[in-house]
Design an enzyme around this catalytic site. Structure first.
Site, PDB file in Angstrom:
ATOM      1  N   GLU A   7       0.589  -1.134  -0.285  1.00 37.97           N
ATOM      2  CA  GLU A   7      -0.037  -0.055  -0.131  1.00 37.97           C
ATOM      3  C   GLU A   7       1.014   1.513  -0.041  1.00 37.97           C
ATOM      4  OE1 GLU A   7      -2.439  -2.863   2.213  1.00 37.97           O
ATOM      5  OE2 GLU A   7       0.107  -1.849   2.224  1.00 37.97           O
ATOM      6  N   ASP A  80      -1.766  -5.245   3.201  1.00 44.42           N
ATOM      7  CA  ASP A  80      -1.995  -5.419   4.443  1.00 44.42           C
ATOM      8  C   ASP A  80      -3.120  -6.459   4.730  1.00 44.42           C
ATOM      9  OD1 ASP A  80      -0.636  -3.771   5.076  1.00 44.42           O
ATOM     10  OD2 ASP A  80      -2.741  -2.765   5.962  1.00 44.42           O
ATOM     11  N   ASP A  82      -5.668  -7.561   6.046  1.00 46.73           N
ATOM     12  CA  ASP A  82      -7.225  -8.033   7.044  1.00 46.73           C
ATOM     13  C   ASP A  82      -7.987  -7.958   5.018  1.00 46.73           C
ATOM     14  OD1 ASP A  82      -6.454  -5.346   6.211  1.00 46.73           O
ATOM     15  OD2 ASP A  82      -7.202  -4.734   8.129  1.00 46.73           O
ATOM     16  N   GLU A  84      -9.448  -4.811   4.653  1.00 53.04           N
ATOM     17  CA  GLU A  84      -9.134  -3.662   3.813  1.00 53.04           C
ATOM     18  C   GLU A  84      -7.965  -4.692   2.810  1.00 53.04           C
ATOM     19  OE1 GLU A  84     -10.866  -0.183   3.027  1.00 53.04           O
ATOM     20  OE2 GLU A  84     -12.129  -1.577   4.284  1.00 53.04           O
ATOM     21  N   TYR A 296       0.968  -5.954  13.027  1.00 56.36           N
ATOM     22  CA  TYR A 296      -0.664  -5.344  12.164  1.00 56.36           C
ATOM     23  C   TYR A 296      -0.756  -4.362  13.312  1.00 56.36           C
ATOM     24  CZ  TYR A 296      -3.994  -3.927   8.844  1.00 56.36           C
ATOM     25  OH  TYR A 296      -4.673  -3.779   8.070  1.00 56.36           O
ATOM     26  N   ARG A 298      -4.497  -3.329  12.892  1.00 54.26           N
ATOM     27  CA  ARG A 298      -6.216  -3.277  13.158  1.00 54.26           C
ATOM     28  C   ARG A 298      -6.563  -4.944  13.170  1.00 54.26           C
ATOM     29  NH1 ARG A 298      -4.375   0.517   8.483  1.00 54.26           N
ATOM     30  NH2 ARG A 298      -5.070   2.640   9.528  1.00 54.26           N
ATOM     31  N   HIS A 343      -6.248 -12.633  13.973  1.00 56.58           N
ATOM     32  CA  HIS A 343      -4.942 -11.866  13.780  1.00 56.58           C
ATOM     33  C   HIS A 343      -4.475 -11.559  15.443  1.00 56.58           C
ATOM     34  CE1 HIS A 343      -6.509  -8.428  10.327  1.00 56.58           C
ATOM     35  NE2 HIS A 343      -6.234  -9.817  10.192  1.00 56.58           N
TER      36      HIS A 343
END
Length: 909
Positions: A7, A80, A82, A84, A296, A298, A343
């Site tokens: 990203e 990432d 997740d 998103e 990570y 989130r 996670h």
């Protein structure tokens, strides 16, 4: 060489360091595609087909990836781990396929890693997979829901409630929490009660404090001492008796550490300990993650990888000794409802590196890493061992009983490094250490051992009654305290307190408890309701604005289902089912849309007056509280004939008189006019000069509205002028504006000063010039004090540098070169407040942000967010030279462009 896409450029830089020259690592700069902000981007009539487009600012990044794939026919999507991140990878694959940059023989794979370390990245590259379709569908469902709510509900708000901004699926529920808490506070009725404490002394002269728990042989509840008289009797009962230690009981106890951080608990603790907002917390955590310092950020998981657990235990043994390492590793089970995507917790990637070892230069990153490091290490340490002591003190006749409590830490355990903060610290919490006390020994009153200390801001004025000197035992009344003659026994007055306003931390905690929102959304939800000016922050507490309150009441009356806590939580569960492959996202959308569309159509037929009638009735307890004189709270206090009613404007809601325009009485929606400070300041030339509250703030007015004078002279209070400080002289000064400074020495035309929409200014108009010249003044007092020489100088500077009538913006702070794109990044002083400037991008600083505290990381984040909105800021292309009409020249130009593109891609890799 395979092309690896992540990203952000910071993440790309770190990963490139680990992968080396065998890979080309590029950044997508977030989502490369989004739904166009216009009607029809999601079509419910065509199976919820979604129309995506690549943002103008993202096109160059997609082009760079496409150019790299021309020579490297393998694409690794490493966004990432997740939902998103999965969506970004899917968008990239779709966009590149549409450009035909991904061909039939192009190898496309997806890799994820929870930490940006060499080991994690290398292992991820060895275990590629396909894009997770279930996570993508869950993203599509959320994006479609948010779009359908926003683009269908917001226009209803705009038509029915002028001044309302927009409504969101989760943001509206979050706003409801803040508004309902404020209404609880307004409806709260304080209840008086008293407590009695005594300062006692041991035979060895050591003092300790005990509170009254038994009176007349009966155990006291919190509200048993209802008033001063009962408290006075209790003080007399204590001071008239001899006391002794009835029992001493010591019990061993333990305190276990808190689990490691997940997103919500990290935001809460950062708010408690550093007053760090959710957005600032996540920005700092993002930088730490991209630099490879933490896992990570989130996540709603609290479990820790086995190798990380062992590393933490080794670090504890090295730093604190083996006594601090428990026999077995601590295992934590996730209590979060519907924890997603399994996670790991937020933890350091290297347990041996403290904040001091990393030497982080950014303050927010350094503090946040230190918090994460200590919480993680503490979570695997031994429990603290305590000894809690309870001492019962009684009179010989057992009519009076007191209790003293305290504790001793026998072994600090995890407390040696970390202790979790608390939102609700009770005044009754007692962690004091007690002196050695023995059963049966006397408990004497300490001489002057206790002084009265109370908050006068919430209590009656302190008045000592001279007649109290002759009362038995020398008891004295002191407003909120009853103090015995020797100062050893104190009766204190208390009032029950309303529930506290939410902070960002407690609001996130509440949303988590209700199952509203998810880790990746908390920060954006909070910032959205603040950016829309539905709430404001005051000393860290969230207070709803008038427009936020009206929007909430509107939604509760006409769309109650869609701002319901249970409905929103159940919808989140359904979305989680989609991400887990247990539900179909189009069926979910169809079910939601059927009822929601019907509610929209029903509300669209309502007239504004009908909506206001409903809101007026719903808000009546807050809009029209009972008046002390018993008069009708809806009667207009100005004309005495009209009825007060809720009205709306561009700036939100206000209360106005039904006899408008004959009567122009208005006030904000919060409370009665008297509470707003409305009052008569005096008279001048037979006119009554009054201070009033209007929908645009406080103002002064000359006279009243009459048939002959429908628009009496008014003047708003300038910024910094407090309504409480207003008097007749100040009001007349304001009403005398505009002020004539004098005649310009060159043309004789008048120069005047006044307050305008954008603040204080001076104005001058030449006789032969149709347009006047305005020059802003920095200090409001200059309107009344500026002299001719200074005014002429300012006007001359303005004419010399008109530039839309403004001089060049002033740099408040120079941050340096943009770390990824180059070019100076500065904090500027703007007309509407400070902002960050980079090239053509101007990003306004969040409210209450000190320009001096802005760091490069914060500025880069604000610039990225600003660029991402509405396709980003468009850079001005350099002027193109006209090419000769020869064919050979055209070919040469094309060859140069191709070479430049390859050179750019090589530099970024």
């Amino acid at each position: 060489m395979p092309v690896v896409v992540v990203e952000s450029p910071a993440k790309a830089k770190t990963i490139n360091k680990y992968l080396g020259s065998d890979y080309t690592v590029l950044a997508s700069y977030g989502h490369v595609r989004d739904l166009p902000p216009k009607d029809g981007s999601v079509d419910p009539d065509s199976g919820f087909e979604m129309k995506w487009e690549v943002g103008s600012d993202s096109q160059k990044h997609v082009r760079a990836i496409a150019d790299a794939l021309k020579t490297d026919n393998a694409l690794i999507l490493a966004t990432d781990p997740d939902r998103e991140g999965e969506a970004i990878s899917w968008h990239l694959q779709e966009a590149l396929t549409k450009r035909r940059s991904i061909k039939k023989d192009t190898a496309v794979s997806r890799v994820t890693f929870n930490a940006i370390t060499q080991k994690a990245v290398t292992e991820a590259m060895q275990n590629p997979r396909d894009i997770d379709g279930d996570l993508v569908e869950a993203y599509l469902a959320r994006r479609a829901l948010d779009y359908l709510v926003g683009f269908n509900l917001s226009p209803v708000l705009w038509r029915k409630l002028p001044g309302a901004r927009s409504a969101g699926r989760v943001q509206s529920v979050c706003l409801r929490l803040v508004v309902e808490r404020e209404m609880e506070i307004e409806a709260f009725k304080p209840r008086e009660y008293w407590s009695v404490k005594a300062t006692l002394s041991t035979p060895r002269g050591q003092t300790y404090e005990a509170r009254l728990v038994t009176l007349a042989g009966k155990k006291l509840d919190r509200y048993d001492l209802k008033d001063e008289t009962q408290a006075e009797m209790a003080v007399q009962a204590i001071t008239s008796r001899e006391l002794h230690i009835d029992s001493v009981e010591a019990k061993p106890g333990t305190r276990n550490p808190s689990p490691p951080f997940m997103t919500s608990t990290l935001q809460q603790e950062a708010s408690r300990k550093f007053s760090m907002g959710a957005r600032a917390c996540m920005n700092a955590a993002q930088r730490l993650y991209e630099a490879g310092h933490i896992t990570y950020m989130r996540t709603d998981g609290i479990d820790m990888a086995p190798e990380a657990v062992h590393a933490a235990r080794d670090a504890i043994a090295a730093k604190f000794g083996k006594d601090y390492v428990p026999d077995q590793p601590r295992m934590y089970k996730n209590k979060a409802k519907n924890a997603q995507e399994a996670h790991e917790c937020i933890r350091p990637t290297d347990m041996m590196k403290s904040a001091e070892d990393l030497r982080l230069s950014e303050s927010d990153q350094r503090r946040l890493y230190d918090l994460i490091y200590k919480r993680t290490i503490a979570s695997q340490m031994e429990a603290a061992r305590l000894e809690r002591t309870t001492v019962e003190i009684a009179s010989r006749d057992q009519q009076v009983g007191l209790r003293a409590t305290g504790q001793v830490i026998l072994f600090d355990g995890f407390l040696a490094i970390y202790e979790e903060g608390r939102d609700d610290i009770s005044a009754d919490d007692d962690d004091k250490r007690l002196p050695a006390l023995t059963q049966g020994e006397a408990a004497k009153f300490a001489d002057g051992g206790l002084q009265a200390d109370f908050d006068k801001s919430t209590q009656p004025d302190s008045v000592v009654d001279p007649g109290d000197a002759g009362k038995p035992d020398g008891i004295r009344r002191n407003g909120a305290a009853l103090l015995s003659g020797n100062g050893a026994v104190l009766g204190s007055q208390h009032f029950t307190q309303p529930p506290p306003r939410y902070t960002e931390a407690t609001l996130v905690k509440k949303m988590e408890e209700l199952g509203i929102g998810r880790p990746s959304t908390y920060a954006s939800v909070l910032s959205t309701i603040e950016d829309r000016e539905y709430v404001r922050k005051d000393k860290g507490r969230l207070i709803p604005e008038d427009k936020g309150r009206i929007v909430t009441i509107f939604l509760l009356n006409f769309f109650r289902k869609y701002v319901g806590y249970e409905f929103t939580a159940e919808l989140e569960e359904s979305l989680d089912d989609v991400s887990g492959g247990r539900g179909d996202y189009k069926e979910l959308l169809a079910t939601f849309w059927r009822d929601f569309h019907k509610a929209i159509e029903e509300t669209s037929d309502l007239r504004i007056s009908e909506v206001l009638d409903v809101l007026d009735d719903a808000l009546a307890p807050q809009l029209y509280p009972p008046r002390e004189d018993g008069t009708d709270p809806r009667e207009c206090p100005l004309c005495g004939e009209g009825r007060l009613h809720l009205k709306t404007s561009r700036t939100g809601g206000f209360v106005g008189c039904s006899r408008y325009p004959e009567c122009r009485y208005t006030r904000p929606i919060g409370g009665d006019a008297a509470e707003q400070g409305d009052r008569v300041l005096g008279e001048d030339d037979g006119d009554e000069i009054s201070l009033r509250s209007g929908r645009f703030g406080p103002y002064v007015q000359r006279g009243e509205v009459t048939e002959e004078n429908k628009k009496p002279k008014r003047a708003s209070l300038p910024k910094g002028w407090a309504p409480d400080d207003m008097d007749l002289e100040k009001a007349l000064t304001l009403l005398s504006l505009p002020r004539q400074i004098g005649a310009h020495p060159e043309d004789g035309a008048p120069i005047t000063s006044n307050f305008g929409r954008f603040g204080p200014y001076i104005m001058h108009k030449k006789p032969d010039d149709p347009k006047p010249v305005y020059a802003n003044l920095k200090d409001p007092n200059d309107v009344f004090e500026i002299g001719m020489n200074r005014a002429v100088e300012l006007l001359a500077e303005k004419r010399a540098n008109p530039g839309r009538g403004r001089s060049a913006a002033k740099a408040l702070k120079e941050l340096g070169e943009h770390p990824d794109e180059g070019g100076p990044v500065n904090v500027m002083e703007g007309r509407y407040g400070p902002y960050v400037k980079w090239e053509k991008v101007n990003a306004t600083l969040p409210k209450d942000t000190d320009p001096d505290s802005v760091t490069m990381d914060m500025a880069v984040q604000l610039i990225a967010e600003k660029s991402a909105k509405k396709g980003g800021a468009k850079k001005k292309a350099p002027a193109k030279k006209a090419a000769p009409k020869k064919t050979a020249a055209k070919k040469t130009t094309a060859a140069k462009k191709t070479t430049a593109t390859k050179s750019t891609a090589a530099k970024k890799s």
